[in-house]
Design an enzyme around this catalytic site. Sequence first.
Site, short mmCIF file in Angstrom:
data_model
loop_
_atom_site.label_atom_id
_atom_site.label_comp_id
_atom_site.label_asym_id
_atom_site.label_seq_id
_atom_site.Cartn_x
_atom_site.Cartn_y
_atom_site.Cartn_z
N ASP A 1 0.81 -1.22 0.00
CA ASP A 1 0.00 0.00 0.00
C ASP A 1 0.84 1.27 0.00
O ASP A 1 0.41 2.31 0.50
CB ASP A 1 -0.97 0.04 1.21
CG ASP A 1 -1.83 -1.19 1.28
OD1 ASP A 1 -2.20 -1.71 0.21
OD2 ASP A 1 -2.12 -1.65 2.40
N ALA B 1 -3.73 -8.07 -3.35
CA ALA B 1 -3.31 -6.69 -3.58
C ALA B 1 -4.48 -5.84 -4.04
O ALA B 1 -5.40 -6.32 -4.69
CB ALA B 1 -2.22 -6.65 -4.65
N HIS C 1 -4.52 -2.14 -5.90
CA HIS C 1 -3.86 -0.91 -6.38
C HIS C 1 -4.93 0.11 -6.70
O HIS C 1 -5.84 -0.18 -7.46
CB HIS C 1 -3.10 -1.20 -7.68
CG HIS C 1 -1.85 -1.98 -7.49
ND1 HIS C 1 -0.92 -2.15 -8.49
CD2 HIS C 1 -1.35 -2.61 -6.44
CE1 HIS C 1 0.08 -2.86 -8.04
NE2 HIS C 1 -0.16 -3.17 -6.79
N THR D 1 -7.70 -1.06 0.79
CA THR D 1 -8.43 -1.22 -0.47
C THR D 1 -9.21 -2.53 -0.54
O THR D 1 -10.34 -2.57 -1.00
CB THR D 1 -7.41 -1.22 -1.64
OG1 THR D 1 -6.52 -0.12 -1.45
CG2 THR D 1 -8.09 -1.06 -2.97
N VAL D 2 -8.58 -3.63 -0.12
CA VAL D 2 -9.19 -4.95 -0.32
C VAL D 2 -10.10 -5.32 0.85
O VAL D 2 -11.19 -5.83 0.66
CB VAL D 2 -8.10 -6.05 -0.51
CG1 VAL D 2 -8.71 -7.44 -0.57
CG2 VAL D 2 -7.31 -5.77 -1.79
N THR D 3 -9.65 -5.03 2.09
CA THR D 3 -10.37 -5.53 3.26
C THR D 3 -11.19 -4.47 3.99
O THR D 3 -11.98 -4.80 4.88
CB THR D 3 -9.36 -6.12 4.27
OG1 THR D 3 -8.41 -5.11 4.59
CG2 THR D 3 -8.65 -7.33 3.69
N ARG E 1 -5.72 1.23 8.32
CA ARG E 1 -4.27 0.95 8.27
C ARG E 1 -3.58 1.52 9.51
O ARG E 1 -3.82 2.66 9.88
CB ARG E 1 -3.67 1.53 6.99
CG ARG E 1 -4.14 0.80 5.75
CD ARG E 1 -3.58 1.40 4.46
NE ARG E 1 -4.08 0.66 3.30
CZ ARG E 1 -4.15 1.15 2.06
NH1 ARG E 1 -3.74 2.37 1.81
NH2 ARG E 1 -4.61 0.41 1.08
N LEU F 1 3.38 12.64 -0.09
CA LEU F 1 4.13 13.72 0.54
C LEU F 1 3.17 14.82 1.01
O LEU F 1 3.39 15.47 2.02
CB LEU F 1 5.15 14.30 -0.48
CG LEU F 1 6.18 15.25 0.10
CD1 LEU F 1 7.07 14.56 1.12
CD2 LEU F 1 7.06 15.86 -1.01
P1 GTP Z 1 -0.82 -2.88 -2.87
O1 GTP Z 1 -0.52 -3.50 -4.17
O2 GTP Z 1 -2.07 -3.41 -2.22
O3 GTP Z 1 0.33 -2.93 -1.91
O4 GTP Z 1 -1.26 -1.30 -3.06
P2 GTP Z 1 -0.61 0.07 -3.58
O5 GTP Z 1 0.83 0.14 -3.26
O6 GTP Z 1 -0.97 0.28 -5.01
O7 GTP Z 1 -1.33 1.18 -2.68
P3 GTP Z 1 -2.90 1.47 -2.44
O8 GTP Z 1 -3.48 1.94 -3.72
O9 GTP Z 1 -3.54 0.34 -1.74
O10 GTP Z 1 -2.80 2.65 -1.36
C1 GTP Z 1 -2.23 3.90 -1.60
C2 GTP Z 1 -3.30 4.99 -1.39
O11 GTP Z 1 -2.68 6.26 -1.46
C3 GTP Z 1 -4.37 5.01 -2.47
O12 GTP Z 1 -5.58 5.44 -1.90
C4 GTP Z 1 -3.84 6.05 -3.47
O13 GTP Z 1 -4.86 6.66 -4.24
C5 GTP Z 1 -3.22 7.05 -2.53
N1 GTP Z 1 -2.10 7.83 -3.03
C6 GTP Z 1 -1.02 7.41 -3.76
N2 GTP Z 1 -0.14 8.42 -3.92
C7 GTP Z 1 -0.66 9.47 -3.27
C8 GTP Z 1 -0.20 10.81 -2.99
O14 GTP Z 1 0.90 11.21 -3.38
N3 GTP Z 1 -1.00 11.63 -2.25
C9 GTP Z 1 -2.21 11.23 -1.76
N4 GTP Z 1 -2.93 12.08 -1.05
N5 GTP Z 1 -2.65 9.97 -1.98
C10 GTP Z 1 -1.91 9.13 -2.71
P1 IMP Z 2 -2.34 -12.64 2.63
O1 IMP Z 2 -1.35 -12.16 1.63
O2 IMP Z 2 -3.77 -12.38 2.23
O3 IMP Z 2 -2.10 -14.06 3.07
O4 IMP Z 2 -2.14 -11.75 3.95
C1 IMP Z 2 -0.96 -11.84 4.75
C2 IMP Z 2 -0.56 -10.45 5.26
O5 IMP Z 2 -0.14 -9.65 4.16
C3 IMP Z 2 -1.69 -9.66 5.95
O6 IMP Z 2 -1.14 -8.87 6.98
C4 IMP Z 2 -2.20 -8.75 4.84
O7 IMP Z 2 -2.80 -7.60 5.35
C5 IMP Z 2 -0.90 -8.44 4.11
N1 IMP Z 2 -1.08 -8.09 2.69
C6 IMP Z 2 -1.17 -8.96 1.65
N2 IMP Z 2 -1.28 -8.28 0.49
C7 IMP Z 2 -1.24 -6.97 0.80
C8 IMP Z 2 -1.27 -5.76 0.02
O8 IMP Z 2 -1.36 -5.77 -1.21
N3 IMP Z 2 -1.21 -4.59 0.70
C9 IMP Z 2 -1.08 -4.56 2.05
N4 IMP Z 2 -1.04 -5.65 2.83
C10 IMP Z 2 -1.12 -6.85 2.21
MG MG Z 3 -3.15 -1.82 -1.63
#
Ligand code: GTP
Ligand code: IMP
Ligand code: MG
Length: 329
Positions: free
Chosen positions: A9, A37, A39, A245-247, A251, A278
């Site tokens: 995340d 994941a 995104h 995002t998923v669950t 955080r 930032l």
């Molecule tokens: P995983 O693959 O699950 O690890 O996720 P991820 O790394 O793609 O991140 P995710 O999208 O779950 O969480 C990041 C959050 O921050 C999202 O809600 C984005 O829209 C947000 N985000 C990303 N960059 C920025 C930023 O520079 N500023 C702000 N305010 N939000 C941001």
């Molecule tokens: P699992 O990958 O679903 O088995 O979860 C194991 C651990 O990894 C848990 O703490 C989850 O919250 C974490 N986790 C798995 N995938 C992600 C991700 O994409 N973003 C953040 N945490 C994750």
């Molecule tokens: Mg994520």
Amino acid sequence: MVVGGFFGDEGKGKIVSYIAYKDKPDIVVRGGVGPNAGHTVYYKGKKFKLRQVPSGFVNENSRLLIGPGVLVNPKIFLKEVNELGLTPERVGIDYQAGIIEEKHIERDKKPDLQGRLGTTASGCGPANADRALRTLKIAKDVQELRPYLTDVPQELHDAIDDGKYILVEGTQGTFLSLWHGTYPYVTSKDVTASAILSDVGIGPLDVDNVIVVFKAYVTRVGPGPLPNELSEDEIKRRGWVEIATVTGRVRRAAPFNFELARRAVRLNSANIIALTRLDVVYPEVAGVRDYDKLSDRARNFIEEIEKKVGVKVKIISTGPGILDTIDLR
Ligand code: GTP
Ligand code: IMP
Ligand code: MG
């Protein structure tokens, strides 16, 4: 390639979508565990939460691929393909990608997994366990996926031979790695750069740049150690509240961790840092797209990271939108 430097995340979705938009790669290929994941990508005024399809979909000319090391839940994949209006010309899954079935999801909800480890209950851990036992179904056995099946490594090798641009998208984060993370509070396989490459079928010498993504603070969902963790009240006071995002879980959060960052750089052999959110730590930089327009304290923080971690911060994200980005590459 892009990988996560903390506990997932970090904003990889935002960074990958920005690079796809800016650099126009020929191929964007996804590695990582699977639909655990989420995104987040903002595109044309809409918010997308992608669990299977590469975030690079924002470049309409990129071929989107999912490597053989990535688990696929056909329902989630087909739903995303439908929502994004993707055709089999645009998106492909490797023949050998593992398939998540209902029984894996049921198993993942049990007390020893979701209960003890706070898994995402997406079935990934149990499916990878079956893969190790060599009983897991793979994509080539799934009728609905037929139109999308392809040999992903071969497509990548051909693209490399033709001098094309490939963007590899990692998921999760370094300290969720089964080998390098906070075991047992980790995901079900390695997720550092070497593993992500293996997921998609190319090797270390094929890579020009490894971009590690750090958030301007550290977050983690579910249990497991988080050094210097802040209280819920303090997280609210600082405005750092995030919902997974998923669950949908809240955080946990801690200030930026230079030591973890240094270790992540080495574990991934990262040569570029991308820094996200930032604007959450320094609200006055929201939407800034020019390095010189950042506040002094924000610039000092970036310089401190470069000094302590030893790698340049070349992509700086100041908002969730693709264009809220400073690119110093
Ligand atoms: P995983 O693959 O699950 O690890 O996720 P991820 O790394 O793609 O991140 P995710 O999208 O779950 O969480 C990041 C959050 O921050 C999202 O809600 C984005 O829209 C947000 N985000 C990303 N960059 C920025 C930023 O520079 N500023 C702000 N305010 N939000 C941001
Ligand atoms: P699992 O990958 O679903 O088995 O979860 C194991 C651990 O990894 C848990 O703490 C989850 O919250 C974490 N986790 C798995 N995938 C992600 C991700 O994409 N973003 C953040 N945490 C994750
Ligand atoms: Mg994520």
